[in-house]
Enzyme design. Structure first.
Site, PDB file in Angstrom:
ATOM      1  N   GLU A 195       0.816  -1.223   0.000  1.00 30.74           N
ATOM      2  CA  GLU A 195       0.000   0.000   0.000  1.00 30.74           C
ATOM      3  C   GLU A 195       0.850   1.275   0.000  1.00 30.74           C
ATOM      4  O   GLU A 195       0.555   2.245   0.684  1.00 30.74           O
ATOM      5  CB  GLU A 195      -0.978   0.005   1.187  1.00 30.74           C
ATOM      6  CG  GLU A 195      -2.086  -1.041   1.047  1.00 30.74           C
ATOM      7  CD  GLU A 195      -3.176  -0.881   2.091  1.00 30.74           C
ATOM      8  OE1 GLU A 195      -3.177   0.110   2.829  1.00 30.74           O
ATOM      9  OE2 GLU A 195      -4.043  -1.768   2.155  1.00 30.74           O
ATOM     10  N   GLY A 196       1.919   1.240  -0.766  1.00 30.50           N
ATOM     11  CA  GLY A 196       2.828   2.385  -0.825  1.00 30.50           C
ATOM     12  C   GLY A 196       4.018   2.135   0.080  1.00 30.50           C
ATOM     13  O   GLY A 196       3.901   2.248   1.302  1.00 30.50           O
TER      14      GLY A 196
END
Length: 822
Positions: A501-502
């Site tokens: 997620e990043g």
């Protein structure tokens, strides 16, 4: 008297700047000051005339708008347009995708603490609490992490069936489609509790309720798509996954090489208009068991079948697993946590146009759809699971540090262990407050793009620090894997949370401040938009208005930073409370410093600030810790300021403020413009760097709170799995802790008698028997000591295995690899 006049005018300017008065009010106040002192006749006429002339030369052009525009705004606009950073279409989509909440107040330099206090402290509904106490409790009680991760490499069939039957995969789906329709707070609570037992199971539950087909369909799907898919997803009849990342497109997700060509082809016996997809994806959670797969791809229409545009942009489609050309690859093995994860590939996969999420109207809108949903999903999933992990780490490490003894005393009494325990307690307090604040923002209707990035980065980093400290305290107990080990898989798996997620490096260096500086700033984005207005007259009018509002804003923050630094926050308007007002004052001061330095950085570096990642990351750290401190204060206030929790709040707060000071110091010391460096150092740190890390006495107080059952310890670890009947090692340890504490005076009595020569014996059993014979211990006391000794032996025990059991797995892996190579 001339100097008196100058000091008076300087004081008027400084006060006007501190309180943010308008340009007109400042002009009137300055003129009044000159007139009053002139009326006294004490200022030499020539001096008065020179000062008044200088003031008029400055004030008149500033207040006469046409002069101001011509002399100042127009030339600056030309320079501003040269400095203006190029914002790509994908960056613009990201900027437009979220909303601004409390982080905007912090970035503006003058936070209104009343707004924070008015923010509701949400609770679960009766139905949500019942789900937590019923199905979630039952699920946690049934989970065996060792069986799942080592023996089965998956959840067992009964667990999968239970998750589907109780609609764990439909928590966010509205009730009208058969889902649970839970709030973000309930979503958080469920993931927090499951992750405190088994991170693999929490991941399995989190993915369908986060960024994926379910959420995308709810927001953008056609009615036909919603009615078909959402009930099936809620019941678990369809297992979803979403494929975005590929071998060459990771953090730079918009560069995906996967594509789809609009064309006509046969589908179910008819020629239809559709898309022929080619893609190669990896790291896709739930892909090995998914029945419906979301695909992100770039959509092209070379033959103009849909219109004149050839490159339609990133689009999203739902593709059934059994579609011809779809290949779901073998499983990845992410850090020995075998949750369902693997590659997905497709060669000439044809789907009709109605496979596009949202239909043809949403073609090319995929990046916007993903970014908008990510700002919500990222605010809940990883922050919630990290919170569960840190709370369980605090619970387990505190108990173990009291139960485990060396040199005839609990290891939790040693100062080195105390330091680790204090960090664990503070991180557990902070992660819980932060994840609650972002979940609350979602429930209040926000799309918290910047807070979700803050929460994702900092909760996973704090979880990494907690598991490191927990492993250090447990020593060999944490290092030896087996059914008794409750830390090893968390230690192995934390890099997964850091990466997904990043990736955290990207999130810190590019996203938190990179988005926050433009999104949260009250003027920058508007100035950028004004500079791009086509009509020159309208452009200069709008830019002039924004520019001078921005200048006043920057001067105000410079004055606030300096005055609050000189006065140690005395003049900040904060809630009046003897225990916490000093905390609010510090936050107000550093909020002004952040705003001022951010403006100077944007003014002097312009578009180059995007490449100055060190500066961006450090300013992002300041914004993050201001937000985390706000969340902690909100928690403390909402829990009615428990006196016993003050030590944990104080430790966590002072640690965060010290990190803010370090980040600001590094920005100032490494600022590219050496002339600005001196000014920044004077305004931000007028008395030098005076913040300190939490002291030893406070560290001792916090550490001791983890060693003894109490209301504070219960509040700190609230929401994790603590069954009174479960055989989970930590639940067993929690039941043993009060009995271990009860036995400690008896152990001291036995040791004292042994040292005094009152009893003898080589073994512990002989010593206890001799103490009973000499009436030093009663029979009941002996029974307590024996029972506790047996419990402690089980708690500190580790597992061992037959060589064949370990070798079997290795042979199996070798055989699979050989087959794959062939």
């Amino acid at each position: 008297m001339t100097w008196l006049l100058l000091l008076t005018l300087f004081g008027i300017s400084l006060a006007s700047a501190f309180y943010g008065t308008s340009l007109l009010v400042w002009t009137v106040a300055m003129a009044a000051g000159i007139v009053v002192l002139a009326a006294t006749g004490s200022v030499p006429f020539l001096s008065l005339l020179i000062i008044a002339a200088i003031f008029a030369i400055i004030a008149i052009p500033l207040n006469v708008k046409p002069w101001r525009q011509q002399l100042i705004s127009a030339p600056f606009l030309v320079q501003f347009r040269r400095m203006l950073p190029e914002i790509s279409e994908t960056e613009q989509v990201a900027l437009d995708a979220g909303t601004v909440g409390w982080e905007g107040e912090l970035f503006a330099g003058k936070p209104d603490w009343k707004l924070l206090k008015k923010q509701p402290y949400l609770a679960l509904t009766v139905e949500e609490q019942a789900f937590l106490d019923g199905p979630v409790e039952e699920l946690c009680n049934s989970l065996n992490t060792w069986e799942i991760t080592h023996n089965d490499a998956d959840l067992n069939p009964e667990t999968w069936k239970f998750l589907k039957a109780n609609r764990f995969f439909g928590m966010i789906i509205p009730k009208q489609y058969g889902g649970l329709g839970f709030s973000a707070m309930a979503h958080r609570a469920v993931l927090q509790k499951i992750s405190s037992v088994c991170a693999l199971t929490a991941s399995t539950v989190a993915v369908p309720n986060s960024l994926g087909p379910g959420e995308l369909l709810m927001h953008y799907g056609t009615e036909e798509q919603k009615n078909h898919f959402l009930p099936r997803l809620a019941r678990g009849e369809e297992i979803p996954c979403f494929a975005l990342t590929g071998p060459t497109a990771g953090s730079d997700a918009t560069s995906i090489p996967d594509y789809g060509i609009v064309c006509k082809s046969k589908f179910e016996g008819k020629e239809v208009l559709g898309i022929r997809l080619n893609f190669d994806k990896r790291y896709i959670t739930l892909a090995p068991v998914a029945t419906i797969i979301g695909i992100a791809f770039r959509m092209y229409d070379p033959d103009g079948l849909l219109g004149d545009t050839e490159d339609l942009g990133i689009s999203l489609a739902l593709v059934p697993r059994e579609t011809k050309g779809m290949e779901v690859g073998r499983r990845h093995m992410p850090m020995n946590l075998p949750f369902q994860n693997g590659p997905v590939r497709g060669k000439d996969v044809f789907v009709p146009l109605d496979a596009l999420i949202g239909g043809i109207e949403m073609a090319g809108q995929g990046w916007r759809m993903l970014v908008e949903c990510l700002s919500v999903g990222r605010a809940i999933s990883l922050p919630s699971t990290s919170t569960g992990g840190t709370k369980m780490g605090a619970l387990a490490t505190g108990a173990y540090a009291r139960i485990r003894k060396q040199f005839n005393m609990p290891i939790g009494r040693f100062e080195g262990i105390e330091a680790a325990l204090a960090r664990i307690a503070a991180n557990a307090y902070a992660t819980s407050a932060l994840s609650r604040m972002t979940a609350t923002a979602v429930d209040l209707g926000e799309k918290p793009a910047v807070p979700s990035a803050i929460a994702k980065y900092h909760t996973t980093e704090m979880a990494r620090e907690v598991i490191r400290d927990a492993m250090d305290v447990h020593g060999g107990k944490g290092a030896i894997l087996g059914p008794r080990n409750y830390l090893g898989r968390a230690w192995e798996g934390i890099p997964v949370s850091i990466t997904v997620e990043g990736a955290n490096i990207m999130t810190r260096n590019l996203m938190i401040f990179g988005q926050g500086a433009i999104r949260c700033h009250p003027y920058v984005l508007k100035e950028m938009q004004a500079a791009r207005i086509e009509n020159s007259r309208e452009r200069i009018e709008r830019f002039d208005e924004l520019l001078f509002s921005h200048v006043g804003y920057s001067i105000r923050n410079a004055a606030r930073s300096l005055i609050l630094g000189l006065s140690f926050g005395k003049f900040a308007m904060v809630p009046h409370d003897r225990k916490t007002s000093k905390y609010y004052k510090k936050l107000s001061r550093y909020s002004a410093s952040l705003s001022f330095i951010s403006d100077i950085a944007m003014l002097t570096l312009g578009g180059k600030l995007k490449q100055k990642e060190h500066i961006s990351a450090r300013l992002g750290d300041v914004l993050s810790h201001l937000y985390i401190c706000s969340a902690m204060l909100k928690r403390y206030e909402s829990e009615e300021r428990p006196v016993a929790d003050q030590a944990i709040l104080a430790w966590a707060f002072h640690s965060a403020i010290y990190k803010i000071q370090i980040a600001l110091r590094l920005v100032v010391d490494n600022f590219p413009n050496q002339y600005m460096r001196f000014m920044l150092r004077f305004i931000v740190f007028p008395f030098g760097r005076r913040e300190k890390e939490p002291g030893d006495r406070l560290t001792h107080r916090v550490a001791q709170l983890l060693l003894v059952p109490s209301d504070t310890r219960d509040r700190l670890t609230n929401g994790v799995f603590k069954s009174a009947t479960s055989n989970h090692p930590i639940c067993f340890m929690e039941r043993a802790l009060p009995q271990v504490i009860q036995a400690e005076p008896l152990e001291r009595k036995l040791l004292k008698a042994l040292k005094a020569g009152e009893i003898s014996g080589i073994t512990w059993d002989e010593q206890v028997k001799n103490a009973l014979e000499k009436s030093i211990l009663t029979r009941d006391e002996v029974e307590i000591l024996v029972r506790v000794r047996e419990m402690v032996a089980e708690i500190i025990a580790v597992d061992d295995f037959d060589v064949e059991d370990l070798r079997l797995g290795r042979k199996k892996e070798t055989r699979i690899d050989t087959q794959h190579a062939a």
